[in-house]
Design a protein around this motif. Structure first.
Motif, PDB file in Angstrom:
ATOM      1  N   ASP A 115       0.848  -1.194   0.000  1.00 37.22           N
ATOM      2  CA  ASP A 115       0.000   0.000   0.000  1.00 37.22           C
ATOM      3  C   ASP A 115       0.879   1.237   0.000  1.00 37.22           C
ATOM      4  OD1 ASP A 115      -2.200  -1.606   0.149  1.00 37.22           O
ATOM      5  OD2 ASP A 115      -2.409  -1.468   2.319  1.00 37.22           O
ATOM      6  N   ARG A 351      -7.291   5.391  10.638  1.00 37.67           N
ATOM      7  CA  ARG A 351      -8.730   5.158  10.750  1.00 37.67           C
ATOM      8  C   ARG A 351      -9.020   3.707  11.153  1.00 37.67           C
ATOM      9  NH1 ARG A 351     -13.185   4.165   7.291  1.00 37.67           N
ATOM     10  NH2 ARG A 351     -11.767   3.591   5.591  1.00 37.67           N
ATOM     11  N   VAL A 353     -10.781   0.268  11.202  1.00 38.31           N
ATOM     12  CA  VAL A 353     -11.617  -0.461  10.254  1.00 38.31           C
ATOM     13  C   VAL A 353     -12.348  -1.588  10.973  1.00 38.31           C
ATOM     14  CG1 VAL A 353     -11.589  -1.879   8.180  1.00 38.31           C
ATOM     15  CG2 VAL A 353     -10.221   0.180   8.272  1.00 38.31           C
ATOM     16  N   GLY A 374     -17.711  -2.213   2.452  1.00 36.96           N
ATOM     17  CA  GLY A 374     -16.825  -1.330   3.226  1.00 36.96           C
ATOM     18  C   GLY A 374     -16.937  -1.521   4.721  1.00 36.96           C
ATOM     19  N   GLY A 376     -15.826  -4.072   6.447  1.00 41.75           N
ATOM     20  CA  GLY A 376     -14.640  -4.705   7.032  1.00 41.75           C
ATOM     21  C   GLY A 376     -14.585  -6.217   6.860  1.00 41.75           C
ATOM     22  N   LYS A 377     -15.413  -6.772   5.925  1.00 45.20           N
ATOM     23  CA  LYS A 377     -15.458  -8.231   5.748  1.00 45.20           C
ATOM     24  C   LYS A 377     -14.131  -8.757   5.205  1.00 45.20           C
ATOM     25  CE  LYS A 377     -19.014  -7.923   2.917  1.00 45.20           C
ATOM     26  NZ  LYS A 377     -19.199  -6.454   2.857  1.00 45.20           N
ATOM     27  N   THR A 378     -13.643  -8.135   4.129  1.00 44.32           N
ATOM     28  CA  THR A 378     -12.374  -8.577   3.541  1.00 44.32           C
ATOM     29  C   THR A 378     -11.234  -8.402   4.532  1.00 44.32           C
ATOM     30  OG1 THR A 378     -13.144  -8.018   1.340  1.00 44.32           O
ATOM     31  CG2 THR A 378     -10.779  -8.170   1.615  1.00 44.32           C
TER      32      THR A 378
HETATM   33  P1  ADP Z   1     -15.664  -5.018   2.674  1.00 43.16           P
HETATM   34  O1  ADP Z   1     -14.885  -6.215   2.240  1.00 43.16           O
HETATM   35  O2  ADP Z   1     -16.619  -5.281   3.775  1.00 43.16           O
HETATM   36  O3  ADP Z   1     -16.355  -4.346   1.539  1.00 43.16           O
HETATM   37  P2  ADP Z   1     -13.073  -3.999   3.403  1.00 43.16           P
HETATM   38  O4  ADP Z   1     -12.654  -4.860   4.517  1.00 43.16           O
HETATM   39  O5  ADP Z   1     -12.463  -4.262   2.071  1.00 43.16           O
HETATM   40  O6  ADP Z   1     -14.660  -3.953   3.279  1.00 43.16           O
HETATM   41  O7  ADP Z   1     -12.746  -2.492   3.782  1.00 43.16           O
HETATM   42  C1  ADP Z   1     -13.091  -1.906   5.010  1.00 43.16           C
HETATM   43  C2  ADP Z   1     -12.643  -0.443   5.017  1.00 43.16           C
HETATM   44  O8  ADP Z   1     -11.213  -0.394   4.945  1.00 43.16           O
HETATM   45  C3  ADP Z   1     -13.135   0.347   3.835  1.00 43.16           C
HETATM   46  O9  ADP Z   1     -13.523   1.618   4.313  1.00 43.16           O
HETATM   47  C4  ADP Z   1     -11.959   0.460   2.907  1.00 43.16           C
HETATM   48  O10 ADP Z   1     -11.996   1.696   2.255  1.00 43.16           O
HETATM   49  C5  ADP Z   1     -10.793   0.392   3.863  1.00 43.16           C
HETATM   50  N1  ADP Z   1      -9.645  -0.293   3.235  1.00 43.16           N
HETATM   51  C6  ADP Z   1      -9.636  -1.513   2.654  1.00 43.16           C
HETATM   52  N2  ADP Z   1      -8.411  -1.856   2.208  1.00 43.16           N
HETATM   53  C7  ADP Z   1      -7.598  -0.805   2.514  1.00 43.16           C
HETATM   54  C8  ADP Z   1      -6.209  -0.542   2.315  1.00 43.16           C
HETATM   55  N3  ADP Z   1      -5.399  -1.420   1.725  1.00 43.16           N
HETATM   56  N4  ADP Z   1      -5.741   0.645   2.763  1.00 43.16           N
HETATM   57  C9  ADP Z   1      -6.558   1.541   3.366  1.00 43.16           C
HETATM   58  N5  ADP Z   1      -7.857   1.352   3.580  1.00 43.16           N
HETATM   59  C10 ADP Z   1      -8.395   0.192   3.171  1.00 43.16           C
END
Ligand code: ADP
Ligand code: MG
Length: 582
Positions: A115, A351, A353, A374, A376-378
């Protein structure tokens, strides 16, 4: 420039000894190059003495002289060969090791590293930068060190005949070295400004081209061209400055060499006239004065290449300094696959998450994670696979904190299937085998059959040997997804993570993919991020995530009765699924 050479020598590590041997052979090679000239001078001297009747020269002397020449020439080629065999392959061997080392480093850094650093730049470091190194590092070291070894050896030869002439030569080398040093200092200073100007130029051109429609629509050509114009102007200014700095330093460097050559002839002439030097030695000195600086004069051509090597080395070193995520971890075999999140909080930057996430997935059961985009599942999956480390709380698998496991030993237990599939530019068979490199051809076919891709693979012209395009471009989304599932089936890990694996495929493919996923997840501990009602309803446990918190937990029948996010979510899903069936 000399600093870069020092860095390159340091970089060769355990190959350093071979490099030093190479330098010795290079020194001897120069000595043997000078020998024929010295031999000729000696022979001429004897002939003159003979003609003057000061001493007699026996005819056999001619054969001695011939033998001497042959030995000198033979020695020169032998040492040149030795130098090449000792030095030239070092760069290739070392860069091969370096590539593997960087691969290993990238495997063990946190995904946050990617990142923070541009992926293009990292890829560039491993491919282009290492190639620059491979091609030029040894060659440039050889040219620069070789040139100075040559000069040192020649000055030693001169010293043998006259210290005054040797002193003139040494003064010339020192002067030229001083100007070369000035040149590389200014080229180093200018390189940074040049890079900045170049970046500004590229950015403003891209901006102009991308925004051309807007610019035209508003009739603002004049305004937007101004940015480009000033970027071009700046670029031109720095290029001219680089050229001017180069020209005067290079001029003085060349001048030092030429003046020293003239000085050698002049000094030798004076010594000859004073009777301190014989005529043949004077002739020899004149010949030496031509060849003495020939190699040092070429050194300045390497200044720019050395700058490229320097930049490449900086980038590679920055990657090597990356912190491993699993420095304190050990290779441990996990016996159970119970997954337990205890009060886990995490943020990518400042921030938050995930906030106080707690749940347990017993071995062999399936947990469906649902929630808005968004939420936080992933991120939950990323933490389980230790792509990142938690900020507080803990994650355990089979009672073992994932932070105690090396990435390799942890990921052995986890298969992941994502929405975006990445296939390597390789055969389909090798893409599947990536899940288990030791698998036989039969096992690959078995996995492909279970993942419902055997049929379409055999219909391809080259079957399992078909090469997939870069990033898997020649296959449909559903086909790529099934190959990635076959890969996961072959891996046969006890934990399976499915992140929206069926989200972007058509209904016909979805059916096949579902069948493949059922094969993959049988008897496994599964975390599935899904939208399909059937998948969610059949899960032993459902975790409803909202804004980084687990807001509801339970089975479908329990949750559907509670007023809340899950009920709303299911209502919307039912409507869309009914709608899509119509
Ligand atoms: P979901 O899978 O539920 O859609 P994510 O877990 O991917 O959500 O993301 C949760 C939050 O973290 C989101 O607000 C996203 O913008 C932020 N986010 C995800 N990946 C990154 C990253 N590599 N760097 C910064 N923020 C991230
Ligand atoms: Mg996601």
């Amino acid at each position: 420039m000399f600093k870069t050479v020092k860095r390159i020598i340091h970089w060769t590590g355990e190959y350093k000894k071979r490099l030093y041997w190479g330098f010795l052979w290079s020194f001897l090679q120069t000595m043997f190059t000078a020998l024929p000239v010295m031999g000729a001078a000696w022979f001429l001297d004897s002939m003159i003495k003979d003609s003057r009747g000061e001493s007699t020269m026996k005819p056999v002397m001619a054969f001695y002289a011939l033998g001497f020449m042959v030995v000198a020439i033979g020695g020169r080629f032998a040492f040149s060969y030795l130098r090449a065999t000792f030095q030239e392959s070092i760069a290739y061997e070392k860069t091969a090791e370096e590539r593997i080392q960087i691969g290993n480093i990238l495997k063990r850094v946190s995904l946050g590293f990617f990142d923070r650093n541009d992926t293009g730049e990292i890829a560039g470091a491993v491919t282009t930068d290492l190639s620059i190194y491979e091609m030029y590092a040894m060659k440039m070291t050889d040219i620069i060190i070789g040139a100075y070894i040559h000069v040192a050896a020649m000055i030693l030869c001169l010293l043998f005949f006259s210290w005054q002439v040797a002193a003139v030569a040494l003064a010339g080398v020192l002067c030229s070295g001083f100007f070369l040093h000035r040149m590389s200092c200014s080229s180093h200073r200018n390189a940074i400004t040049h890079q900045e100007a170049q970046n500004r130029l590229i950015t403003s051109v891209i901006e102009f081209v991308r925004g051309i429609a807007v610019v035209k629509a508003y009739g603002q050509e004049g305004v937007s061209v101004q940015g480009i114009r000033s970027a071009f102007f700046e670029h031109r200014k720095i290029n001219i400055k680089i050229e001017l700095d180069y020209v005067w330093c290079n001029g003085l460097h060349q001048l030092s060499c030429k003046l020293a050559s003239v000085g050698i002839v002049f000094m030798s002439a004076i010594l000859t006239m004073e009777g301190e030097m014989t005529l043949p030695v004077f002739l020899m000195m004149s010949v030496f004065s031509f060849t003495l600086f020939s190699q040092v004069e070429q050194v300045q051509n390497g200044a720019h290449t050395m700058q490229l090597i320097e930049t490449a080395m900086d980038k590679l070193e920055a990657i090597k300094k990356a912190e491993f995520i699993d420095t304190d971890a050990k290779d441990i075999r996990i016996e159970h696959s119970d997954i337990c999140f205890s009060d886990v909080s995490f943020g990518y930057g400042r921030r938050r998450v995930l906030d106080g996430v707690t749940f347990r997935i017993p071995q062999g059961s399936t947990a469906a994670v649902v929630g808005p985009s968004g939420s936080g599942k992933t991120t939950i999956c990323n933490l389980l696979a230790r792509f990142y480390d938690v900020d507080s709380g803990s994650i355990t698998i089979g009672g073992m904190d994932v932070r105690k496991l090396t990435c390799d030993s942890l990921l052995k237990n986890i298969s992941m299937v994502f929405q975006n599939v990445y296939l390597f530019h390789d055969t389909i068979e090798n893409n599947i085998r990536f899940g288990n490199p030791d698998a036989t051809h039969e096992e690959v076919i078995q996995a492909a059959k279970k993942a419902c891709c055997h049929d379409f693979i055999t219909q391809l012209t080259d079957g399992y040997k078909t090469v997939v395009g870069e990033g898997g471009a020649t296959l449909s989304g559903g086909e790529k997804q099934r190959i990635s599932i076959a890969r996961a089936i072959l891996k046969d890990a006890s934990i399976v993570i499915l992140d929206e694996a069926t989200a972007s495929v058509d209904p016909e493919n979805e059916h096949l993919i579902q069948q493949a996923l059922n094969e993959l997840t049988a008897r496994k501990t599964v975390i599935v991020i899904a939208h399909r009602l059937a998948t969610i309803e059949n899960a032993e446990q459902i975790l409803v995530v909202d804004s980084g918190r687990v807001v509801q937990k339970g089975t479908h029948t329990e949750l559907i009765r509670q007023a809340g996010l899950y009920q709303r979510f299911i209502n919307i899903r039912e409507q869309t699924e009914r709608w899509s069936l119509v």
